[in-house]
Design a protein around this motif. Structure first.
Motif, mmCIF file in Angstrom:
data_model
loop_
_atom_site.group_PDB
_atom_site.id
_atom_site.type_symbol
_atom_site.label_atom_id
_atom_site.label_comp_id
_atom_site.label_asym_id
_atom_site.label_seq_id
_atom_site.Cartn_x
_atom_site.Cartn_y
_atom_site.Cartn_z
ATOM 1 N N TRP A 81 -40.755 95.004 105.339
ATOM 2 C CA TRP A 81 -41.702 93.906 105.141
ATOM 3 C C TRP A 81 -40.922 92.604 105.256
ATOM 4 O O TRP A 81 -39.915 92.418 104.575
ATOM 5 C CB TRP A 81 -42.359 94.024 103.772
ATOM 6 N N HIS A 82 -41.374 91.696 106.133
ATOM 7 C CA HIS A 82 -40.660 90.446 106.395
ATOM 8 C C HIS A 82 -41.577 89.251 106.175
ATOM 9 O O HIS A 82 -42.747 89.290 106.564
ATOM 10 C CB HIS A 82 -40.152 90.416 107.844
ATOM 11 N N THR A 83 -41.024 88.193 105.608
ATOM 12 C CA THR A 83 -41.801 86.967 105.470
ATOM 13 C C THR A 83 -41.974 86.337 106.846
ATOM 14 O O THR A 83 -41.126 86.531 107.733
ATOM 15 C CB THR A 83 -41.118 85.948 104.541
ATOM 16 N N PRO A 84 -43.036 85.562 107.036
ATOM 17 C CA PRO A 84 -43.195 84.860 108.314
ATOM 18 C C PRO A 84 -42.000 83.955 108.629
ATOM 19 O O PRO A 84 -41.589 83.870 109.782
ATOM 20 C CB PRO A 84 -44.482 84.051 108.111
ATOM 21 N N ASP A 85 -41.432 83.306 107.619
ATOM 22 C CA ASP A 85 -40.268 82.447 107.853
ATOM 23 C C ASP A 85 -39.077 83.262 108.351
ATOM 24 O O ASP A 85 -38.344 82.819 109.241
ATOM 25 C CB ASP A 85 -39.880 81.693 106.581
ATOM 26 N N ASP A 86 -38.867 84.455 107.774
ATOM 27 C CA ASP A 86 -37.776 85.327 108.236
ATOM 28 C C ASP A 86 -37.970 85.696 109.702
ATOM 29 O O ASP A 86 -37.021 85.686 110.485
ATOM 30 C CB ASP A 86 -37.693 86.608 107.407
ATOM 31 N N LEU A 87 -39.202 86.028 110.077
ATOM 32 C CA LEU A 87 -39.480 86.416 111.460
ATOM 33 C C LEU A 87 -39.241 85.260 112.417
ATOM 34 O O LEU A 87 -38.658 85.441 113.483
ATOM 35 C CB LEU A 87 -40.917 86.923 111.594
ATOM 36 N N GLU A 88 -39.683 84.067 112.030
ATOM 37 C CA GLU A 88 -39.503 82.903 112.904
ATOM 38 C C GLU A 88 -38.035 82.541 113.053
ATOM 39 O O GLU A 88 -37.638 81.976 114.075
ATOM 40 C CB GLU A 88 -40.330 81.730 112.397
ATOM 41 N N ALA A 89 -37.228 82.860 112.046
ATOM 42 C CA ALA A 89 -35.791 82.554 112.109
ATOM 43 C C ALA A 89 -35.012 83.566 112.941
ATOM 44 O O ALA A 89 -33.882 83.298 113.339
ATOM 45 C CB ALA A 89 -35.209 82.499 110.693
ATOM 46 N N MET A 90 -35.627 84.728 113.225
ATOM 47 C CA MET A 90 -34.937 85.751 114.009
ATOM 48 C C MET A 90 -34.822 85.320 115.463
ATOM 49 O O MET A 90 -35.704 84.663 116.007
ATOM 50 C CB MET A 90 -35.695 87.085 113.954
ATOM 51 N N SER A 91 -33.750 85.715 116.106
ATOM 52 C CA SER A 91 -33.563 85.416 117.516
ATOM 53 C C SER A 91 -34.456 86.319 118.365
ATOM 54 O O SER A 91 -34.974 87.324 117.888
ATOM 55 C CB SER A 91 -32.097 85.618 117.902
ATOM 56 N N GLU A 92 -34.597 85.943 119.640
ATOM 57 C CA GLU A 92 -35.443 86.700 120.565
ATOM 58 C C GLU A 92 -34.964 88.136 120.735
ATOM 59 O O GLU A 92 -35.754 89.025 121.017
ATOM 60 C CB GLU A 92 -35.480 85.981 121.912
ATOM 61 N N ASP A 93 -33.664 88.381 120.550
ATOM 62 C CA ASP A 93 -33.179 89.752 120.684
ATOM 63 C C ASP A 93 -33.475 90.586 119.431
ATOM 64 O O ASP A 93 -33.269 91.791 119.435
ATOM 65 C CB ASP A 93 -31.693 89.795 121.036
ATOM 66 N N ARG A 94 -34.012 89.962 118.373
ATOM 67 C CA ARG A 94 -34.378 90.702 117.158
ATOM 68 C C ARG A 94 -35.890 90.884 117.022
ATOM 69 O O ARG A 94 -36.341 91.841 116.416
ATOM 70 C CB ARG A 94 -33.828 89.993 115.924
ATOM 71 N N VAL A 95 -36.669 89.938 117.549
ATOM 72 C CA VAL A 95 -38.131 90.052 117.568
ATOM 73 C C VAL A 95 -38.620 89.365 118.843
ATOM 74 O O VAL A 95 -38.242 88.235 119.134
ATOM 75 C CB VAL A 95 -38.790 89.475 116.293
ATOM 76 N N HIS A 96 -39.438 90.088 119.619
ATOM 77 C CA HIS A 96 -39.892 89.566 120.902
ATOM 78 C C HIS A 96 -40.864 88.400 120.685
ATOM 79 O O HIS A 96 -41.675 88.435 119.768
ATOM 80 C CB HIS A 96 -40.572 90.682 121.714
ATOM 81 N N PRO A 97 -40.791 87.355 121.526
ATOM 82 C CA PRO A 97 -41.696 86.210 121.377
ATOM 83 C C PRO A 97 -43.180 86.600 121.376
ATOM 84 O O PRO A 97 -43.988 85.977 120.688
ATOM 85 C CB PRO A 97 -41.375 85.324 122.576
ATOM 86 N N SER A 98 -43.559 87.624 122.130
ATOM 87 C CA SER A 98 -44.967 88.035 122.164
ATOM 88 C C SER A 98 -45.410 88.627 120.827
ATOM 89 O O SER A 98 -46.568 88.480 120.440
ATOM 90 C CB SER A 98 -45.210 89.040 123.296
ATOM 91 N N ILE A 99 -44.501 89.268 120.114
ATOM 92 C CA ILE A 99 -44.816 89.818 118.793
ATOM 93 C C ILE A 99 -44.911 88.687 117.781
ATOM 94 O O ILE A 99 -45.832 88.649 116.952
ATOM 95 C CB ILE A 99 -43.763 90.865 118.370
ATOM 96 N N LEU A 100 -43.996 87.751 117.852
ATOM 97 C CA LEU A 100 -44.038 86.598 116.959
ATOM 98 C C LEU A 100 -45.337 85.819 117.147
ATOM 99 O O LEU A 100 -45.962 85.388 116.169
ATOM 100 C CB LEU A 100 -42.818 85.701 117.199
ATOM 101 N N LEU A 101 -45.778 85.662 118.388
ATOM 102 C CA LEU A 101 -47.041 84.972 118.662
ATOM 103 C C LEU A 101 -48.208 85.695 117.985
ATOM 104 O O LEU A 101 -49.062 85.058 117.358
ATOM 105 C CB LEU A 101 -47.283 84.870 120.168
#
Length: 158
Positions: free
Chosen positions: A123-143
């Protein structure tokens, strides 16, 4: 089968496939349910391809169970994500344009479980996800997460 995500890449291979898919953004106590994919090592929301005989919302429920161990119930439609600039190539020659119906949902049971598709559930906070680099979370998932958290009554179409 290994996969490579191509995002806004002018050198990406041309798609030769389109598969209806569903994903679900699940939020509990301000955190988003994510799983770390075995094939890309990126964090992602649960989701995957629709199977014959399924309703699309049932695809999202099944994928959440398979990829995280949690049972979820769908609350609403987040949007339709079909960016032609996002293609995924597989080592068998398939090159798939992304087409995913994203839902928002909540947990009704289950517990975190790993699978062949999942290295880790968290479980990740939205801030944690936004701070992750593209190689850790894909931009389409973040969107998808960002749109789901807006809690708007109209669905995203893009």
């Amino acid at each position: 089968m290994p996969r490579v995500d191509h995002y806004q890449d002018p050198h990406a291979p041309a798609p030769n496939s389109l598969v209806p898919a569903a994903s679900v953004v699940v939020v509990r106590d301000g955190k988003v349910l994510m799983h770390r994919r075995s094939d890309t090592d990126r964090w992602s929301i649960p989701g995957g391809g629709m199977e014959p005989g399924e309703f699309i919302k049932d695809t999202a429920v099944r994928e959440a169970r398979e990829e995280t161990g949690y049972e979820v119930e769908i609350d609403r439609l987040v949007g339709v994500f079909s960016d032609p600039g996002h293609v995924v190539s597989y080592d068998d020659g398939e090159v798939r344009q992304q087409f995913s119906i994203c839902f928002a949902g909540h947990v009704t049971g289950g517990s975190p479980q790993l699978s062949a598709e999942t290295r880790e559930v968290g479980w990740h906070t939205p801030d944690d996800l936004e701070a992750m680099s593209e190689d850790r979370v894909h931009p389409s998932i973040l969107l998808r997460v960002q749109v789901a958290l807006r809690d708007e009554t109209s669905a995203y179409i893009g």
